[in-house]
Structure formats: C-alpha cells, structure tokens
Scaffold this motif. Structure first.
Motif, PDB file in Angstrom:
ATOM      1  N   PRO A 116       0.830  -1.201   0.000  1.00 57.57           N
ATOM      2  CA  PRO A 116       0.000   0.000   0.000  1.00 57.57           C
ATOM      3  C   PRO A 116       0.865   1.252   0.000  1.00 57.57           C
ATOM      4  CG  PRO A 116       0.222  -0.789   2.238  1.00 57.57           C
ATOM      5  CD  PRO A 116       0.989  -1.758   1.357  1.00 57.57           C
ATOM      6  N   ILE A 117       0.341   2.307  -0.556  1.00 65.23           N
ATOM      7  CA  ILE A 117       0.914   3.638  -0.369  1.00 65.23           C
ATOM      8  C   ILE A 117      -0.199   4.468   0.249  1.00 65.23           C
ATOM      9  CG2 ILE A 117       1.872   5.683  -1.473  1.00 65.23           C
ATOM     10  CD1 ILE A 117       3.134   3.935  -3.552  1.00 65.23           C
ATOM     11  N   GLY A 118      -0.211   4.488   1.560  1.00 64.99           N
ATOM     12  CA  GLY A 118      -1.293   5.159   2.257  1.00 64.99           C
ATOM     13  C   GLY A 118      -2.604   4.442   2.037  1.00 64.99           C
ATOM     14  N   LEU A 119      -3.592   5.168   1.533  1.00 62.39           N
ATOM     15  CA  LEU A 119      -4.922   4.619   1.295  1.00 62.39           C
ATOM     16  C   LEU A 119      -5.045   3.921  -0.050  1.00 62.39           C
ATOM     17  CD1 LEU A 119      -6.819   7.762   2.597  1.00 62.39           C
ATOM     18  CD2 LEU A 119      -6.923   5.504   3.678  1.00 62.39           C
ATOM     19  N   GLN A 135     -15.533  -4.798  22.808  1.00 59.77           N
ATOM     20  CA  GLN A 135     -15.715  -5.543  21.567  1.00 59.77           C
ATOM     21  C   GLN A 135     -14.363  -5.874  20.937  1.00 59.77           C
ATOM     22  OE1 GLN A 135     -18.405  -3.785  18.757  1.00 59.77           O
ATOM     23  NE2 GLN A 135     -20.082  -3.557  20.238  1.00 59.77           N
ATOM     24  N   ALA A 136     -14.334  -6.941  20.157  1.00 60.93           N
ATOM     25  CA  ALA A 136     -13.097  -7.332  19.472  1.00 60.93           C
ATOM     26  C   ALA A 136     -12.671  -6.226  18.515  1.00 60.93           C
ATOM     27  CB  ALA A 136     -13.318  -8.635  18.717  1.00 60.93           C
ATOM     28  N   ARG A 137     -11.378  -5.958  18.490  1.00 60.04           N
ATOM     29  CA  ARG A 137     -10.857  -4.890  17.625  1.00 60.04           C
ATOM     30  C   ARG A 137     -10.348  -5.494  16.317  1.00 60.04           C
ATOM     31  NH1 ARG A 137      -7.875  -3.607  22.586  1.00 60.04           N
ATOM     32  NH2 ARG A 137      -9.256  -2.326  23.888  1.00 60.04           N
ATOM     33  N   ASN A 138     -11.210  -5.579  15.360  1.00 59.65           N
ATOM     34  CA  ASN A 138     -10.828  -6.080  14.044  1.00 59.65           C
ATOM     35  C   ASN A 138     -10.472  -4.883  13.168  1.00 59.65           C
ATOM     36  OD1 ASN A 138     -10.389  -7.645  11.795  1.00 59.65           O
ATOM     37  ND2 ASN A 138     -12.564  -7.883  11.309  1.00 59.65           N
ATOM     38  N   TRP A 139      -9.252  -4.375  13.346  1.00 57.98           N
ATOM     39  CA  TRP A 139      -8.869  -3.124  12.697  1.00 57.98           C
ATOM     40  C   TRP A 139      -8.110  -3.313  11.390  1.00 57.98           C
ATOM     41  CZ3 TRP A 139      -6.847   0.118  17.479  1.00 57.98           C
ATOM     42  CH2 TRP A 139      -7.947   0.439  18.295  1.00 57.98           C
ATOM     43  N   GLN A 140      -7.824  -4.534  10.992  1.00 55.83           N
ATOM     44  CA  GLN A 140      -7.096  -4.713   9.734  1.00 55.83           C
ATOM     45  C   GLN A 140      -7.888  -4.101   8.584  1.00 55.83           C
ATOM     46  OE1 GLN A 140      -5.342  -8.553   9.069  1.00 55.83           O
ATOM     47  NE2 GLN A 140      -5.309  -8.307   6.839  1.00 55.83           N
ATOM     48  N   ASP A 141      -7.191  -3.331   7.758  1.00 52.30           N
ATOM     49  CA  ASP A 141      -7.741  -2.607   6.607  1.00 52.30           C
ATOM     50  C   ASP A 141      -8.580  -1.391   7.001  1.00 52.30           C
ATOM     51  OD1 ASP A 141      -6.569  -4.372   4.774  1.00 52.30           O
ATOM     52  OD2 ASP A 141      -8.267  -5.751   4.917  1.00 52.30           O
ATOM     53  N   LYS A 142      -8.695  -1.100   8.294  1.00 48.44           N
ATOM     54  CA  LYS A 142      -9.416   0.103   8.709  1.00 48.44           C
ATOM     55  C   LYS A 142      -8.606   1.339   8.311  1.00 48.44           C
ATOM     56  CE  LYS A 142     -13.014  -1.214  11.438  1.00 48.44           C
ATOM     57  NZ  LYS A 142     -14.387  -0.678  11.395  1.00 48.44           N
ATOM     58  N   PRO A 143      -9.270   2.375   7.781  1.00 47.02           N
ATOM     59  CA  PRO A 143      -8.548   3.610   7.461  1.00 47.02           C
ATOM     60  C   PRO A 143      -8.170   4.367   8.726  1.00 47.02           C
ATOM     61  CG  PRO A 143     -10.891   3.859   7.010  1.00 47.02           C
ATOM     62  CD  PRO A 143     -10.686   2.426   7.389  1.00 47.02           C
TER      63      PRO A 143
END
Length: 567
Positions: free
Chosen positions: A38-41, A237-245
């Motif tokens: 990735p390059i940023g977003l 709650q579970a922190r499913n942050w993968q791919d979160k912006p």
C-alpha cells in the motif's frame, strides 16, 4: 563523493539492479517496492517506479525537478492524478475542491518519494548487522547506503546492537558483491513496531494536561513502541482493525544537536492498518523548506511511514523521539478528504506558488491549514505575545542593524500558536478530537460537516510513542511548547547556539509554470510598526506646529518693545 553522485548511484543504478534481480532467482522475501504494497490509502498497483528524470511521467516538471536522482512512485498512465488550480490560493483551492463531488474519490499523488526499488520482508538481523537471515533460513549479506557527506551522524555499533536479533522489513536494492548476493538497505523497520491492537487497554487521559505530560516524559530505547488507547467507541468488543482507514497526527521531538530544531516537526499521515497491526505503509505528508538543501537529504514529499521514520540518513527516529495520535476510522471519507487536499497543496508547493516560511507557513501551519479549509476548525490558542512583539521588533532591528531580523521575531510572536508550534498543534488537535467524540454529546461550537464526519467516523484514538534509535547522534528530547520554553533551552548568547548550516537551493526561473505569480515577501516593517511610526511622526509634526503657533500668538499679544518717541 558528493550528495548528487551518491543519489544518482543508488537511484538510477538500483532500478537496473532491481530488474536484473527480479529476472533472476531473488532471495526469499525480496520483492518490488510496489508489489502488494500500500501507499497510504491506495494500492501500489496504481503506481510505477521511476526517477525524477523521467520524460513521460504524468507529473508536473516542477515536482520532478527535486527528485532527479531519487526513486519515486508516480501514477500509472491510467490512474487519476491529483490536480490543482493555477493562480489560486492553496487554501481556497482546497476548500473549493472539497465542495465538489470529485473530492469523494482519492486521486493518486503526483509522486511519492520511495527512495529504493525493492522491499525485503521477514528477515532477521544477525550479530554484527552484516548478515540477514531470510524467511527460508538462508543468509544474505547486508550493507547500508553510504552516509551523506553533509550528515553529522550515522548508524554505529549502538545502532547495530539495537537491530540485532530482531525481525525487520527493509527498503533497498538487491545486488551482488564478489559473486554473492547483497542487499543494500536504505530503511530498516523492526517488525515489533507493529501495533498489537488486541492487547490494548483502554486508558483515557486523566485530564487535559496529561497529553502534554506524556509527550514531555523521556523515552528510553526499547524494542517495539509504547502505545496507549485513549478512547474507543465500543469498549469490550473485538478490535478487528485490519484494513481500517486511519488519520495520524505525527509529532517529532527536538534534536539534541541543533538548537533551531527545538520546536520539533509535524506531519499528517493517512493509510490503513495492515496485517498484524503493520503501519509501515502509511503515507506521511512531510513539508520541509524546498529552498534549502537538508543536511540529511530530506525533501518535502509524501513518503511511506517506514521511510519517514527509519531511513538511515533522513529518518526522523535517528535524531529525535516521535509521537503519534492515531484516529481509527469506520469510514475513509475524512482521511480521503485530507489526503486529496494536501496533494493539491504539494502541487502548489513544488511550483513555488507559496514558499515555506518558518512562522507563517511551516510544516505545522501548512498541515493545519488543510484541515481548516476542509472544515476542521481546531480551537486556536492565540499568538504568543503581540504587545511584546513591538518592543522585540525594535530591539532586534537595532541590535542586528536589520529590519529583517526584527520582522522575524515579530512574526514568531504574532503567529497563531496552533500553526506555529508542532507540539501545540498536536495537543490542540488531540484535545479537540477527544472532545468531538465525547459521549456526552455536548460540543463547544456548532460543528461543520467535516467535524460531524470526524465525530461519527472515529472508532478509536490511540497514542503511540517511539524512542529515538541509538546512533552517533546526540539524544533528542521533547519539543518545546512555547517561545518562552524555547528561550529557556538555548544559550542567551545566540552566537553559542548549535546551528546546522545548509546550502541554498534556488528554484529555476525556467520551471515557473503557467499562471505562476511569485509570492511577495512581507514588508520588513510590519503594518502596526509602520502605523506606530507614522503616528509618532505625525504627532511630532503636530507638536512642532503647535509650538510654532503658540510662539506666534505670544508674539502678537505682547506690548511692543520698540523705543517710544518723545515730543
């Protein structure tokens, strides 16, 4: 060997080495710098690797000029590229663009400074830091890019001990030496920098002063980074942050060998959480003075986070501690808006529609201005000392026999502190972001559309602190939060200040593009000073005229002193 030759050797030659290596059997973990990266977003697939000397890149020539000997990523021929409005003020340009439907779709930046053509993942640094063990268990020789001749420090034994035994990700180029493959590293990113979001404990700030205290607190060299969860929308709650912006507010501390750097540095990052909490590919929008040559080789640009922090010559972590507030988002729109807006600002910046100014348009002010144009109105802290600035102007103008010297201190003391001091902006933005998402719903002001989006989209806010990497450079510290603090930390005699000299880099007249209007320097005599001066002059003239009128009146009313004739 000069800086340009070093850049050319590593920039131009490594592209050829990379293509050769990819054709041959490369060691495990080596890949193209854009492959599944990735390059940023944005995905790396929308870019192509070139140097600033390319003649067919869809990039303004002014932008390319600064990177002639550097490896950059430019938009692929079919990719939408960030534009700008020639002749328009940068902030008005961002505000007008943000009001159009086009702002919802992120275009590619005109360029991203990559620095190297390849990435090596999953390697472990063996004792002595001359050898890497790749993911398949084989050994690979490692070298570092050369130290820039202007750089006052570099990696040393302490640096090698710091990396020894750790799994790392490197940016560099694969080549050969005496018939053996060797990886020349430009950036070394420890895998344990990853943010272990699952183990974060919610630890809100105790009061509004604690964020500043956490920045001031000395950081000891350590493996990994120090993290603290300041707020989350759904505790437990579970922190499913993968791919979160994400939106990242980045603050870098004060250098230990440069008194002019005590204010620190400031940047804004955008991107997405990678696998296992990786954040090395976030895009950092880094503004520096284009009209001088950085002794560390830094050029203002959008750069990957691992380059920004851990480049062995220019990485911020090699000469000061860093801090970052991370807003994890459930919608990318606020991050897209900032990134799209700042890309337009870079296009204005490279062509010199405006210039870097240490008071009015520094790394902090330029970044904060983008948010202001989008609608995030960070509460202002006011200027430092407007009244004192009048006396300071007069004193320094007389002391240095220079109105320009007086103007400099006048501008510093009159600039809004959230635009001037990186640490003040960091604190103000952090406090306001926490206020926007606060559960009580009570806001101190009517919110703009952008502020409402921040309020609704932020899932969590975390503080990340990163200690300085050991090297031959003096230890850095927390940045100053005020002009008074700055004065207290430097010698009273300015001739005793530690200052790093830099060479000028004049912008070629031939590169001034269509619609270019040179930014005018402010008058060396500020308007209030001129007004005071004019008032004093007019007052003196009026006083003199009044005195003259009084003399005439007295003369007209007194008896004549001429002798009287006697009849």
């Amino acid at each position: 060997m000069s800086r340009n030759i070093l850049r050319a050797v590593f920039g131009l030659a490594t592209l050829a080495l990379a293509s050769t290596a990819s054709a041959a059997s490369a060691p495990a973990g080596v890949k193209d710098a854009l492959a599944n990266e990735p390059i940023g977003l944005l995905p790396g697939a929308g870019f192509q690797l070139r140097t600033g000397k390319c003649t067919d890149c869809p990039v303004p020539k002014q932008n390319l000029w600064y990177f002639e000997n550097e490896i950059i990523a430019v938009p692929a021929s079919s990719a939408a590229t960030a534009s700008f409005t020639p002749g328009s003020d940068r902030n008005r340009d961002v505000a007008n663009w943000a009001a159009t439907p086009a702002s919802a779709q992120l275009a590619h930046p005109s360029l991203v400074w990559m620095g190297a053509p390849q990435v090596l993942e999953g390697a472990t640094v063996l004792p002595g830091a001359r050898t890497l063990r790749t993911v398949d268990g084989k050994d690979l020789d490692m070298r570092l890019v050369p130290k820039l001749s202007t750089n006052r420090s570099f990696a040393n034994g302490a640096t090698f001990s710091y990396f020894e035994g750790r799994q790392v990700r490197l940016r560099g180029a694969l080549g050969s030496e005496n018939g053996r493959p060797v990886f020349t590293a430009r950036t070394i990113w420890p895998a344990d920098f990853s943010l272990d979001t699952a183990r974060l404990k919610n630890a809100p700030l105790k009061d509004s002063a604690e964020l500043t205290a956490l920045v001031r607190e000395p950081l000891k060299p350590q493996q990994g980074v120090d993290t603290r969860l300041l707020w989350e929308r759904h505790p437990g709650q579970a922190r499913n942050w993968q791919d979160k912006p994400v939106l990242g507010i980045v603050l870098n501390g004060a250098q230990g060998d440069d008194d002019e750097s005590l204010g620190g540095h400031f940047a804004i990052a955008t991107g997405r959480f990678g696998k296992n909490g990786d954040w090395s590919g976030w895009a950092v929008n880094n503004f520096y003075n284009l009209d001088s040559v950085s002794e560390k080789g830094i050029v203002a640009a959008t750069v990957p986070m691992d380059n920004y922090l851990m480049d062995v010559n220019s990485g911020q972590q090699y000469y000061r501690p860093s801090y970052m507030l991370v807003a994890v988002l459930n919608n990318q729109r606020t991050a897209v808006a900032f990134q799209g807006g700042v890309q337009r600002v870079f296009n204005h910046f490279y062509r010199h529609d405006f210039r870097y100014r240490h008071a009015a348009a520094n790394c902090t002010g330029i970044s904060v201005d983008v948010f202001e144009a989008l609608g995030w109105h960070v509460p202002k802290r006011g200027p430092t000392a407007p009244i004192k600035s009048l006396g300071a102007y007069a004193y320094l103008s007389a002391k240095d026999v220079s109105f320009a010297s007086g103007r400099k201190i006048y501008d510093y003391l009159n600039e809004e502190q959230t635009r001037l001091f990186p640490a003040v902006a960091f604190d103000a933005m952090g406090q306001d972001l926490l206020q926007l998402v606060s559960a009580d719903g009570v806001q101190p002001r009517a919110l703009s559309t952008y502020e409402q989006q921040l309020r609704d989209d932020v899932e969590a806010i975390m503080l990340v602190r990163i200690a300085q990497v050991p090297s031959s450079r003096a230890n850095g510290s927390a940045p100053v939060f005020s002009f008074d603090e700055f004065r207290s930390r430097v010698p009273q005699d300015q001739s005793q200040w530690k200052i790093v000299p830099v060479a000028d880099r004049p912008f070629p007249v031939a590169l001034q593009g269509e619609g270019f209007v040179a930014e005018k320097d402010p008058s060396v005599v500020p308007l209030p000073i001129a007004g005071i001066g004019a008032t004093l002059v007019l007052g003196a003239v009026a006083w003199r005229r009044r005195k003259q009128a009084q003399k005439k009146t007295i003369a007209a009313t007194q008896p004549s002193r001429d002798p009287v004739a006697v009849e």
